[in-house]
Design a protein around this motif. Structure first.
Motif, PDB file in Angstrom:
ATOM      1  N   GLY A 181       0.792  -1.250   0.014  1.00 52.98           N
ATOM      2  CA  GLY A 181      -0.083  -0.130   0.053  1.00 52.98           C
ATOM      3  C   GLY A 181       0.844   1.073   0.015  1.00 52.98           C
ATOM      4  O   GLY A 181       0.312   2.437   0.444  1.00 52.98           O
ATOM      5  N   GLY A 182       2.138   1.291  -0.476  1.00 53.16           N
ATOM      6  CA  GLY A 182       2.850   2.360  -0.349  1.00 53.16           C
ATOM      7  C   GLY A 182       3.463   2.791   0.980  1.00 53.16           C
ATOM      8  O   GLY A 182       4.152   3.672   1.034  1.00 53.16           O
ATOM      9  N   LYS A 183       3.188   1.716   1.964  1.00 55.53           N
ATOM     10  CA  LYS A 183       3.873   2.294   3.542  1.00 55.53           C
ATOM     11  C   LYS A 183       5.323   2.302   3.268  1.00 55.53           C
ATOM     12  O   LYS A 183       5.876   1.424   3.098  1.00 55.53           O
ATOM     13  CB  LYS A 183       3.246   1.300   4.385  1.00 55.53           C
ATOM     14  N   VAL A 184       5.967   3.318   3.939  1.00 59.17           N
ATOM     15  CA  VAL A 184       7.466   3.363   3.866  1.00 59.17           C
ATOM     16  C   VAL A 184       7.968   3.078   5.208  1.00 59.17           C
ATOM     17  O   VAL A 184       7.525   3.296   6.314  1.00 59.17           O
ATOM     18  CB  VAL A 184       7.625   5.027   3.967  1.00 59.17           C
ATOM     19  N   LYS A 185       8.721   1.901   5.253  1.00 60.56           N
ATOM     20  CA  LYS A 185       9.217   1.221   6.326  1.00 60.56           C
ATOM     21  C   LYS A 185      10.812   1.773   6.423  1.00 60.56           C
ATOM     22  O   LYS A 185      11.465   1.958   5.323  1.00 60.56           O
ATOM     23  CB  LYS A 185       9.286  -0.212   6.128  1.00 60.56           C
ATOM     24  N   VAL A 186      11.114   1.923   7.630  1.00 63.98           N
ATOM     25  CA  VAL A 186      12.626   2.273   7.911  1.00 63.98           C
ATOM     26  C   VAL A 186      13.405   1.300   8.768  1.00 63.98           C
ATOM     27  O   VAL A 186      12.659   1.081   9.674  1.00 63.98           O
ATOM     28  CB  VAL A 186      12.698   3.809   8.374  1.00 63.98           C
ATOM     29  N   LYS A 187      14.423   0.688   8.550  1.00 61.88           N
ATOM     30  CA  LYS A 187      15.370   0.024   9.241  1.00 61.88           C
ATOM     31  C   LYS A 187      16.548   0.714   9.513  1.00 61.88           C
ATOM     32  O   LYS A 187      17.238   1.108   8.444  1.00 61.88           O
ATOM     33  CB  LYS A 187      15.522  -1.411   8.628  1.00 61.88           C
ATOM     34  N   ALA A 188      17.100   0.774  10.486  1.00 63.06           N
ATOM     35  CA  ALA A 188      18.251   1.348  10.911  1.00 63.06           C
ATOM     36  C   ALA A 188      19.035   0.688  12.239  1.00 63.06           C
ATOM     37  O   ALA A 188      18.271   0.097  12.996  1.00 63.06           O
ATOM     38  CB  ALA A 188      18.163   2.882  11.307  1.00 63.06           C
ATOM     39  N   THR A 189      20.158   0.874  12.255  1.00 59.30           N
ATOM     40  CA  THR A 189      21.100   0.366  13.352  1.00 59.30           C
ATOM     41  C   THR A 189      21.970   1.649  13.595  1.00 59.30           C
ATOM     42  O   THR A 189      22.853   2.052  12.781  1.00 59.30           O
ATOM     43  CB  THR A 189      21.960  -1.053  12.709  1.00 59.30           C
ATOM     44  N   THR A 190      22.310   1.532  14.874  1.00 65.47           N
ATOM     45  CA  THR A 190      22.910   2.643  15.623  1.00 65.47           C
ATOM     46  C   THR A 190      24.032   1.815  16.312  1.00 65.47           C
ATOM     47  O   THR A 190      23.694   1.101  17.266  1.00 65.47           O
ATOM     48  CB  THR A 190      22.631   3.872  16.195  1.00 65.47           C
ATOM     49  N   LEU A 191      25.410   2.533  16.617  1.00 64.44           N
ATOM     50  CA  LEU A 191      26.049   2.030  17.746  1.00 64.44           C
ATOM     51  C   LEU A 191      26.641   3.015  18.660  1.00 64.44           C
ATOM     52  O   LEU A 191      26.878   4.231  18.124  1.00 64.44           O
ATOM     53  CB  LEU A 191      27.434   1.362  17.125  1.00 64.44           C
ATOM     54  N   ASP A 192      26.765   2.711  19.825  1.00 67.91           N
ATOM     55  CA  ASP A 192      27.281   3.694  20.664  1.00 67.91           C
ATOM     56  C   ASP A 192      28.118   3.145  21.902  1.00 67.91           C
ATOM     57  O   ASP A 192      28.300   1.915  21.765  1.00 67.91           O
ATOM     58  CB  ASP A 192      26.312   4.496  21.362  1.00 67.91           C
ATOM     59  N   PHE A 193      28.918   3.717  22.741  1.00 68.43           N
ATOM     60  CA  PHE A 193      29.686   3.426  23.598  1.00 68.43           C
ATOM     61  C   PHE A 193      29.222   3.595  25.060  1.00 68.43           C
ATOM     62  O   PHE A 193      28.835   4.800  25.540  1.00 68.43           O
ATOM     63  CB  PHE A 193      31.175   3.808  23.586  1.00 68.43           C
TER      64      PHE A 193
END
Length: 167
Positions: A91-103
């Motif tokens: 249906g045109g739904k925008v999906k976002v996948k992200a990975t971040t790193l920190d300490f």
């Protein structure tokens, strides 16, 4: 001649179809670029923190959180940096996948760790908002934060945010 025209039409459909879909993804994902002020909520519904989540070109994502100085049960930690990708789903739904790193900082005799946040978000193009979940993992500094066997006991929370707009 008619079979040749049909063959050309099929070829054009095969080539143009994926190109049109890719153009739709690029347009929707380009609209996502920017910074979002988020509210982070534990799965039990209690407020956790606020954060700034920024999606930049070339797949760069930045994350800063109001709890970075540390809070009950959590050591202080640095800003997070990582990568994101975007897809257009049903249906045109925008999906976002992200990975971040920190300490994390060493505190009270504990060793610092790598924090990994995995985001699974929906982008509502008409409202310019994001909503979904984030899962936080901690691994030892000498571990591989990308190895699936290192990612245990993730803490999941809900995240929702609105785009920060210039006046």
């Amino acid at each position: 001649m008619a079979p040749m025209l049909r063959l050309i039409a099929v070829f054009i459909a095969l080539v143009a179809g994926p190109a049109a879909a890719q153009a739709e993804v690029r347009s929707a994902c380009k609209d996502l670029l920017g910074t979002y002020l988020t509210t982070n909520t534990a799965k039990n519904g209690s407020f956790t923190s606020r954060s700034l989540l920024s999606f930049g070109g070339q797949g760069l994502v930045l994350f800063a959180d109001s709890g970075q100085s540390g809070e009950h049960g959590f050591a202080s930690f640095t800003d997070s940096r990582g990568a994101w990708r975007c897809v257009v789903g049903d249906g045109g739904k925008v999906k976002v996948k992200a990975t971040t790193l920190d300490f994390t900082a060493s505190a009270d005799g504990s060793e610092g760790k790598i924090g990994r946040l995995d985001f699974d978000l929906d982008y509502l193009t008409d409202q310019k908002t994001i909503a979904g979940t984030a899962t936080l993992f901690f691994v030892p500094l000498d571990a591989d934060p990308f190895a699936a066997d290192q990612l245990k006991d993730g803490l999941q929370f809900d995240i929702s945010g609105q785009r920060v707009e210039a006046p």
